[in-house]
Write a protein that holds these residues in place. Structure first.
Motif, PDB file in Angstrom:
ATOM      1  N   ASP A  46       0.852  -1.184   0.000  1.00 30.50           N
ATOM      2  CA  ASP A  46       0.000   0.000   0.000  1.00 30.50           C
ATOM      3  C   ASP A  46       0.888   1.235   0.000  1.00 30.50           C
ATOM      4  O   ASP A  46       2.113   1.137  -0.141  1.00 30.50           O
ATOM      5  N   GLU A  47       0.275   2.417   0.158  1.00 33.62           N
ATOM      6  CA  GLU A  47       1.048   3.650   0.078  1.00 33.62           C
ATOM      7  C   GLU A  47       2.129   3.747   1.149  1.00 33.62           C
ATOM      8  O   GLU A  47       3.173   4.368   0.937  1.00 33.62           O
ATOM      9  N   GLU A  65       2.668  -6.777  -9.030  1.00 33.86           N
ATOM     10  CA  GLU A  65       1.391  -7.114  -9.662  1.00 33.86           C
ATOM     11  C   GLU A  65       0.356  -6.072  -9.252  1.00 33.86           C
ATOM     12  O   GLU A  65       0.035  -5.923  -8.080  1.00 33.86           O
ATOM     13  N   LEU A  66      -0.181  -5.353 -10.228  1.00 36.44           N
ATOM     14  CA  LEU A  66      -1.241  -4.371  -9.991  1.00 36.44           C
ATOM     15  C   LEU A  66      -2.538  -4.970 -10.518  1.00 36.44           C
ATOM     16  O   LEU A  66      -2.673  -5.217 -11.720  1.00 36.44           O
ATOM     17  N   CYS A  99      -5.511  -2.344  -6.852  1.00 39.26           N
ATOM     18  CA  CYS A  99      -5.707  -1.022  -7.440  1.00 39.26           C
ATOM     19  C   CYS A  99      -7.033  -0.391  -7.045  1.00 39.26           C
ATOM     20  O   CYS A  99      -7.175   0.837  -7.104  1.00 39.26           O
ATOM     21  N   ASP A 100      -8.015  -1.211  -6.652  1.00 42.32           N
ATOM     22  CA  ASP A 100      -9.277  -0.646  -6.177  1.00 42.32           C
ATOM     23  C   ASP A 100      -9.084   0.045  -4.832  1.00 42.32           C
ATOM     24  O   ASP A 100      -9.664   1.107  -4.577  1.00 42.32           O
ATOM     25  N   GLN A 104      -3.914   5.422  -5.987  1.00 45.72           N
ATOM     26  CA  GLN A 104      -2.812   6.375  -6.114  1.00 45.72           C
ATOM     27  C   GLN A 104      -1.558   5.710  -6.659  1.00 45.72           C
ATOM     28  O   GLN A 104      -0.793   6.302  -7.424  1.00 45.72           O
ATOM     29  N   ILE A 105      -1.327   4.458  -6.250  1.00 48.16           N
ATOM     30  CA  ILE A 105      -0.137   3.754  -6.734  1.00 48.16           C
ATOM     31  C   ILE A 105      -0.263   3.487  -8.225  1.00 48.16           C
ATOM     32  O   ILE A 105       0.678   3.702  -8.999  1.00 48.16           O
ATOM     33  N   ALA A 106      -1.433   3.027  -8.650  1.00 45.26           N
ATOM     34  CA  ALA A 106      -1.647   2.770 -10.079  1.00 45.26           C
ATOM     35  C   ALA A 106      -1.487   4.049 -10.890  1.00 45.26           C
ATOM     36  O   ALA A 106      -0.896   4.047 -11.979  1.00 45.26           O
TER      37      ALA A 106
END
Length: 310
Positions: A46-47, A65-66, A99-100, A104-106
């Motif tokens: 996570d962030e 893996e996203l 990603c849901d 922000q990472i995606a």
């Protein structure tokens, strides 16, 4: 020796991502509360843990893996990646981003579709593939990532995390006897790693992992002392210079060109007689030990060596 910084023209800038990381850890699993536990080389990111995950790629390859549970087939891809990561026993780490939950990472990685799989090497992200691939295709892509890692001196092992498991049998953990050697590899001290693996081999000459580790560490210890331009000049001046040939072969190996490395040595063996052949043959066998036994370059080289010797 190649620059240990991994550079590709399609590498993704991770500077914005690093600024989002606030946690000191790297996303290890919580302590299991159920009776059974097992080891795993899959972490959730996570962030707060993304920066530490990026740092991990300085020591060993990370597959990022996203994914999203909403995407058809993504669960099978996740299962295949997890099985491969755990089967690799620390040669690489799978870091998974929902990603849901963490858009922000995606966004920082400019992900256009999910699932997307990236490789992290030396702090850089390189796209590997989008969508759902078949198992064999995933294996091919990850093998290429591991070859790139070796070519850039990234040869450490990831430590497993402990996760809850309802089954009776726990997944194996790498033997603690390898800790000193693995630590030396992780900090780039390949001479110390070679000595540590050699000590394990003296205690148990049948230890195949130690034999492979010693060969790989020895290769990197030698290659780290070489100037590629100087080696190339020596080889051009005298193609029959055995030392220059061995040095050029070492450089070809760490740059991910094993077939070229083998051909250099075998070519000289063909024109050499008597005792002069022995150091060439021994070095070639050492280089053989650095590769997966199933590598096609290895099978061909063994045949060529037999023909050259007999």
């Amino acid at each position: 020796m190649t620059n240990s910084t991994f550079n590709r023209p399609d590498a993704v800038d991770l500077s914005a991502l690093k600024q989002t990381g606030t946690g000191p850890g790297a996303g290890t699993a919580a302590e299991a509360t159920r009776r059974g536990t097992r080891s795993s080389w899959v972490i959730e990111v996570d962030e707060s843990t993304v920066e530490a995950t990026i740092r991990r790629s300085l020591q060993y390859p990370v597959v990022l893996e996203l994914t999203s549970a909403r995407v058809r087939g993504a669960d099978q891809l996740s299962a295949d990646l997890a099985a491969l990561a755990n089967g690799a026993q620390g040669r690489w780490l799978l870091a998974r981003v929902d990603c849901d939950a963490h858009p922000q990472i995606a966004a920082a990685l400019q992900v256009q579709a999910v699932p997307t799989v990236m490789g992290l090497l030396a702090g850089q992200a390189v796209p590997l593939f989008q969508g759902v691939l078949a198992h064999d295709e995933i294996v091919t892509v990850i093998d290429q990532l591991l070859q790139a890692a070796l070519a850039n001196g990234i040869a450490g092992h990831a430590e497993p995390v402990t996760v809850a498991d309802d089954t009776e049998e726990a997944a194996p953990v790498r033997d603690v006897r390898y800790a000193a050697a693995d630590d030396a590899v992780a900090r780039g001290d390949f001479a110390a790693a070679e000595e540590a693996f050699d000590a394990l081999l003296r205690a148990n000459p049948a230890d195949a992992d130690a034999r492979t580790g010693k060969a790989q560490a020895g290769l990197w210890a030698r290659a780290g002392q070489l100037d590629p331009a100087a080696v190339g000049a020596r080889l051009s001046a005298d193609p029959q210079d055995g030392t220059a040939v061995l040095d050029a072969a070492d450089l070809a190996m760490v740059q991910g060109r094993p077939a070229e490395a083998f051909a250099l040595i075998i070519g000289l063996i063909r024109t050499t007689v008597g005792d002069d052949r022995d150091p060439l043959r021994r070095r070639l066998l050492d280089l053989f030990e650095t590769l997966d036994p199933a590598d096609p370059a290895l099978a061909k080289a063994r045949r060529d060596l037999a023909n050259a010797l007999f």
